[in-house]
Design a protein around this motif. Structure first.
Motif, PDB file in Angstrom:
ATOM      1  N   TYR A  55       8.435   3.697   0.116  1.00 25.85           N
ATOM      2  CA  TYR A  55       8.431   5.017  -0.517  1.00 25.85           C
ATOM      3  C   TYR A  55       9.700   5.220  -1.346  1.00 25.85           C
ATOM      4  O   TYR A  55       9.667   5.711  -2.472  1.00 25.85           O
ATOM      5  CB  TYR A  55       8.345   6.110   0.559  1.00 25.85           C
ATOM      6  CG  TYR A  55       6.935   6.443   1.001  1.00 25.85           C
ATOM      7  CD1 TYR A  55       5.891   5.547   0.811  1.00 25.85           C
ATOM      8  CD2 TYR A  55       6.648   7.657   1.612  1.00 25.85           C
ATOM      9  CE1 TYR A  55       4.607   5.844   1.220  1.00 25.85           C
ATOM     10  CE2 TYR A  55       5.360   7.973   2.026  1.00 25.85           C
ATOM     11  CZ  TYR A  55       4.343   7.056   1.827  1.00 25.85           C
ATOM     12  OH  TYR A  55       3.081   7.361   2.226  1.00 25.85           O
ATOM     13  N   TRP A  56      10.834   4.850  -0.764  1.00 30.08           N
ATOM     14  CA  TRP A  56      12.103   5.041  -1.472  1.00 30.08           C
ATOM     15  C   TRP A  56      12.183   4.146  -2.712  1.00 30.08           C
ATOM     16  O   TRP A  56      12.688   4.566  -3.759  1.00 30.08           O
ATOM     17  CB  TRP A  56      13.274   4.745  -0.541  1.00 30.08           C
ATOM     18  CG  TRP A  56      14.597   4.819  -1.241  1.00 30.08           C
ATOM     19  CD1 TRP A  56      15.441   3.800  -1.515  1.00 30.08           C
ATOM     20  CD2 TRP A  56      15.201   5.990  -1.794  1.00 30.08           C
ATOM     21  NE1 TRP A  56      16.542   4.249  -2.198  1.00 30.08           N
ATOM     22  CE2 TRP A  56      16.421   5.599  -2.388  1.00 30.08           C
ATOM     23  CE3 TRP A  56      14.832   7.332  -1.848  1.00 30.08           C
ATOM     24  CZ2 TRP A  56      17.262   6.494  -3.024  1.00 30.08           C
ATOM     25  CZ3 TRP A  56      15.678   8.231  -2.488  1.00 30.08           C
ATOM     26  CH2 TRP A  56      16.876   7.811  -3.060  1.00 30.08           C
ATOM     27  N   LEU A  57      11.663   2.928  -2.610  1.00 34.33           N
ATOM     28  CA  LEU A  57      11.658   2.029  -3.759  1.00 34.33           C
ATOM     29  C   LEU A  57      10.820   2.618  -4.894  1.00 34.33           C
ATOM     30  O   LEU A  57      11.225   2.583  -6.065  1.00 34.33           O
ATOM     31  CB  LEU A  57      11.111   0.661  -3.354  1.00 34.33           C
ATOM     32  CG  LEU A  57      11.017  -0.384  -4.480  1.00 34.33           C
ATOM     33  CD1 LEU A  57      12.395  -0.667  -5.073  1.00 34.33           C
ATOM     34  CD2 LEU A  57      10.378  -1.672  -3.959  1.00 34.33           C
TER      35      LEU A  57
ATOM     36  N   LEU B 206       0.823  -1.203   0.000  1.00 33.58           N
ATOM     37  CA  LEU B 206       0.000   0.000   0.000  1.00 33.58           C
ATOM     38  C   LEU B 206       0.863   1.261   0.000  1.00 33.58           C
ATOM     39  O   LEU B 206       0.567   2.228  -0.711  1.00 33.58           O
ATOM     40  CB  LEU B 206      -0.928  -0.012   1.219  1.00 33.58           C
ATOM     41  CG  LEU B 206      -1.941   1.136   1.309  1.00 33.58           C
ATOM     42  CD1 LEU B 206      -2.797   1.208   0.049  1.00 33.58           C
ATOM     43  CD2 LEU B 206      -2.833   0.963   2.541  1.00 33.58           C
ATOM     44  N   ALA B 207       1.935   1.265   0.790  1.00 35.02           N
ATOM     45  CA  ALA B 207       2.825   2.428   0.816  1.00 35.02           C
ATOM     46  C   ALA B 207       3.455   2.662  -0.558  1.00 35.02           C
ATOM     47  O   ALA B 207       3.615   3.809  -1.001  1.00 35.02           O
ATOM     48  CB  ALA B 207       3.910   2.232   1.870  1.00 35.02           C
ATOM     49  N   TYR B 208       3.807   1.586  -1.248  1.00 32.62           N
ATOM     50  CA  TYR B 208       4.381   1.701  -2.597  1.00 32.62           C
ATOM     51  C   TYR B 208       3.355   2.302  -3.557  1.00 32.62           C
ATOM     52  O   TYR B 208       3.682   3.180  -4.369  1.00 32.62           O
ATOM     53  CB  TYR B 208       4.831   0.325  -3.079  1.00 32.62           C
ATOM     54  CG  TYR B 208       5.529   0.336  -4.423  1.00 32.62           C
ATOM     55  CD1 TYR B 208       6.900   0.559  -4.510  1.00 32.62           C
ATOM     56  CD2 TYR B 208       4.820   0.120  -5.595  1.00 32.62           C
ATOM     57  CE1 TYR B 208       7.548   0.571  -5.734  1.00 32.62           C
ATOM     58  CE2 TYR B 208       5.453   0.130  -6.825  1.00 32.62           C
ATOM     59  CZ  TYR B 208       6.820   0.353  -6.889  1.00 32.62           C
ATOM     60  OH  TYR B 208       7.453   0.371  -8.109  1.00 32.62           O
ATOM     61  N   GLN B 209       2.098   1.846  -3.460  1.00 39.75           N
ATOM     62  CA  GLN B 209       1.048   2.370  -4.335  1.00 39.75           C
ATOM     63  C   GLN B 209       0.818   3.866  -4.086  1.00 39.75           C
ATOM     64  O   GLN B 209       0.671   4.653  -5.030  1.00 39.75           O
ATOM     65  CB  GLN B 209      -0.256   1.608  -4.106  1.00 39.75           C
ATOM     66  CG  GLN B 209      -0.287   0.222  -4.739  1.00 39.75           C
ATOM     67  CD  GLN B 209      -1.652  -0.415  -4.599  1.00 39.75           C
ATOM     68  OE1 GLN B 209      -2.327  -0.259  -3.582  1.00 39.75           O
ATOM     69  NE2 GLN B 209      -2.071  -1.142  -5.629  1.00 39.75           N
ATOM     70  N   ILE B 210       0.768   4.252  -2.810  1.00 41.61           N
ATOM     71  CA  ILE B 210       0.577   5.669  -2.480  1.00 41.61           C
ATOM     72  C   ILE B 210       1.717   6.501  -3.054  1.00 41.61           C
ATOM     73  O   ILE B 210       1.505   7.554  -3.667  1.00 41.61           O
ATOM     74  CB  ILE B 210       0.490   5.857  -0.953  1.00 41.61           C
ATOM     75  CG1 ILE B 210      -0.802   5.224  -0.418  1.00 41.61           C
ATOM     76  CG2 ILE B 210       0.549   7.338  -0.585  1.00 41.61           C
ATOM     77  CD1 ILE B 210      -0.888   5.200   1.094  1.00 41.61           C
ATOM     78  N   ALA B 211       2.937   6.025  -2.866  1.00 46.88           N
ATOM     79  CA  ALA B 211       4.100   6.764  -3.362  1.00 46.88           C
ATOM     80  C   ALA B 211       4.049   6.908  -4.877  1.00 46.88           C
ATOM     81  O   ALA B 211       4.351   7.975  -5.429  1.00 46.88           O
ATOM     82  CB  ALA B 211       5.382   6.056  -2.937  1.00 46.88           C
ATOM     83  N   GLN B 212       3.668   5.847  -5.574  1.00 41.31           N
ATOM     84  CA  GLN B 212       3.563   5.922  -7.032  1.00 41.31           C
ATOM     85  C   GLN B 212       2.549   6.975  -7.453  1.00 41.31           C
ATOM     86  O   GLN B 212       2.807   7.777  -8.362  1.00 41.31           O
ATOM     87  CB  GLN B 212       3.161   4.557  -7.600  1.00 41.31           C
ATOM     88  CG  GLN B 212       4.302   3.565  -7.745  1.00 41.31           C
ATOM     89  CD  GLN B 212       3.864   2.330  -8.500  1.00 41.31           C
ATOM     90  OE1 GLN B 212       2.795   1.779  -8.249  1.00 41.31           O
ATOM     91  NE2 GLN B 212       4.683   1.891  -9.435  1.00 41.31           N
ATOM     92  N   GLN B 213       1.382   6.983  -6.796  1.00 33.38           N
ATOM     93  CA  GLN B 213       0.341   7.948  -7.142  1.00 33.38           C
ATOM     94  C   GLN B 213       0.805   9.379  -6.887  1.00 33.38           C
ATOM     95  O   GLN B 213       0.573  10.279  -7.699  1.00 33.38           O
ATOM     96  CB  GLN B 213      -0.929   7.660  -6.337  1.00 33.38           C
ATOM     97  CG  GLN B 213      -1.695   6.433  -6.814  1.00 33.38           C
ATOM     98  CD  GLN B 213      -2.960   6.224  -6.005  1.00 33.38           C
ATOM     99  OE1 GLN B 213      -2.940   5.571  -4.974  1.00 33.38           O
ATOM    100  NE2 GLN B 213      -4.054   6.804  -6.465  1.00 33.38           N
ATOM    101  N   VAL B 214       1.453   9.592  -5.761  1.00 32.94           N
ATOM    102  CA  VAL B 214       1.919  10.943  -5.436  1.00 32.94           C
ATOM    103  C   VAL B 214       2.961  11.407  -6.447  1.00 32.94           C
ATOM    104  O   VAL B 214       2.912  12.537  -6.956  1.00 32.94           O
ATOM    105  CB  VAL B 214       2.499  10.988  -4.009  1.00 32.94           C
ATOM    106  CG1 VAL B 214       3.147  12.347  -3.736  1.00 32.94           C
ATOM    107  CG2 VAL B 214       1.407  10.717  -2.987  1.00 32.94           C
TER     108      VAL B 214
END
Length: 389
Positions: free
Chosen positions: A125-127, A70-78
């Protein structure tokens, strides 16, 4: 489907209030024109917050995997709409402030679990940020390469003859099939009517892309410029070689076949600077013509000449290595190359056809064998069809 939240002292009662506080902070980060994006991400941020509360009681494999995803998805969207600083703000405002009021209420285990949760989120997030950078770099590289290939192809196409001289008793045909990665092939033909000479040449420059295309253009104009007043074809090759040795890097190499055709007498003078294959075909028999000197641009050198006396039906053929080195499209024969023997069979087998049709037969047979070419395929067919001249 809402998650089951493990009750923790002092947290459960404030969960709804805390969610609203975080969502308001998130909406404040997003410009008004991004309202729909904000609402979409707000849902994801709320889900991540719920995961955080769940993880406070112990991060299991499932919770850790869900958090990372989920954190990866949020980061991608942002990152699709904003920069990395906004991503940091989401992390800070939507998560970090969410637990500031409750840190004192958590046990030592819960604190460690909280740190583990933030570590997972930060890594995700960093990934996402790193993946975004790599994607952007690949896009920029592809765009630059695409632009370079367009320029190289344009240069290459403009080097080709606009008009093929129509000489009674003779046929000349050439083909160039560019690969996806443009190389440094070209061929040309020019009729010097006052001299009774046709010059015909084919060159192959090492390398690919715009650099090779520019160099092959230089080779064309240098060798063409030396024709006027030249005592021999070999002299033209020697002067061209001298310029390339002096003016180009030592790792640049050009192979070239250069001919003077005298239609009235049937005589062809040929100079071969390290090129192959070059051969003549008469009555179904092949005569291989070896290089008469080294490739151009390597070292100062002398070049000898081969004199051919053509009669009706004789064919002179030369091509780039993109044809003979083309590999089979059959996975079971992936290491098999088109080769010179197969090339001889095609040229001599169709020697009764006009030069243009022989050229087309070679190209079609090579492409049928290999599929889309990985290197430029260029060739020249010179055929004497009668004694008329």
């Amino acid at each position: 489907m809402p998650r089951d939240i493990t009750p923790l002292t002092g947290l459960r009662e404030n969960l709804i209030l805390q969610e609203e506080k975080i969502l308001q902070a998130w909406r404040a980060l997003v410009p008004p024109e991004q309202t729909l994006l904000a609402e979409s991400l707000a849902d994801s941020v709320r889900d991540l917050l719920l995961l955080m509360y769940e993880c406070l009681s112990g991060i299991g494999t499932e919770a850790g995997t869900d958090t990372r995803h989920l954190a990866y998805q949020i980061a991608q969207q942002v990152l699709e709409e904003h920069d990395y600083q906004t991503l940091i703000n989401v992390f800070r405002d939507a998560l970090q402030e969410a637990v500031m009021d409750y840190t004192a209420l958590t046990s030592g285990d819960a604190a460690r679990n909280l740190i583990a949760f933030f570590t997972i989120v930060t890594d995700a997030y960093w990934l996402a940020y790193s993946d975004g950078l790599r994607k952007a770099i690949r896009h920029q590289y592809r765009e630059r390469l695409s632009n370079e290939l367009r320029v190289a192809k344009r240069i290459q196409q403009r080097l080709l003859p606009k008009v093929i001289p129509q000489i009674p008793g003779w046929e000349i045909a050439g083909r160039l099939v560019p690969a996806l990665e443009v190389g440094g092939d070209y061929w040309s033909v020019k009729h010097y009517a006052n001299d009774g000479v046709i010059t015909c040449k084919l060159a192959d420059v090492t390398g690919h892309g715009i650099g090779a295309a520019i160099l092959v253009a230089a080779v064309k104009f240098i060798s063409g410029g030396f024709y006027r007043g030249a005592p021999s074809a070999s002299w033209v090759m020697e002067r061209t070689n001298h310029v390339l040795v002096v003016e180009t890097p030592s790792d640049i190499m050009v192979t070239m076949v250069y001919t003077w055709i005298r239609p009235a007498t049937g005589q062809i003078t040929l100079v071969n600077a390290g090129h192959g294959p070059v051969f003549a075909c008469r009555d179904g028999q092949v005569r291989t013509l070896a290089p008469t000197g080294p490739a151009l641009g390597l070292l100062e050198s002398r070049y000898s000449e081969v004199e051919l006396q053509f009669r009706p039906g004789d064919i002179l053929f030369f091509c780039s290595d993109g044809i003979i080195e083309a590999r089979s499209r059959d996975p079971a024969k992936a290491r098999e190359m088109f080769g010179t023997e197969r090339l001889h069979e095609v040229v001599c087998g169709f020697s009764h056809l006009p030069a243009a049709e022989i050229a087309d037969k070679v190209v079609q047979t090579a492409i049928d064998f290999s599929g889309t070419p990985n290197d430029d395929m260029s060739l020249v067919v010179i055929k004497r069809v009668s004694d008329d001249a």
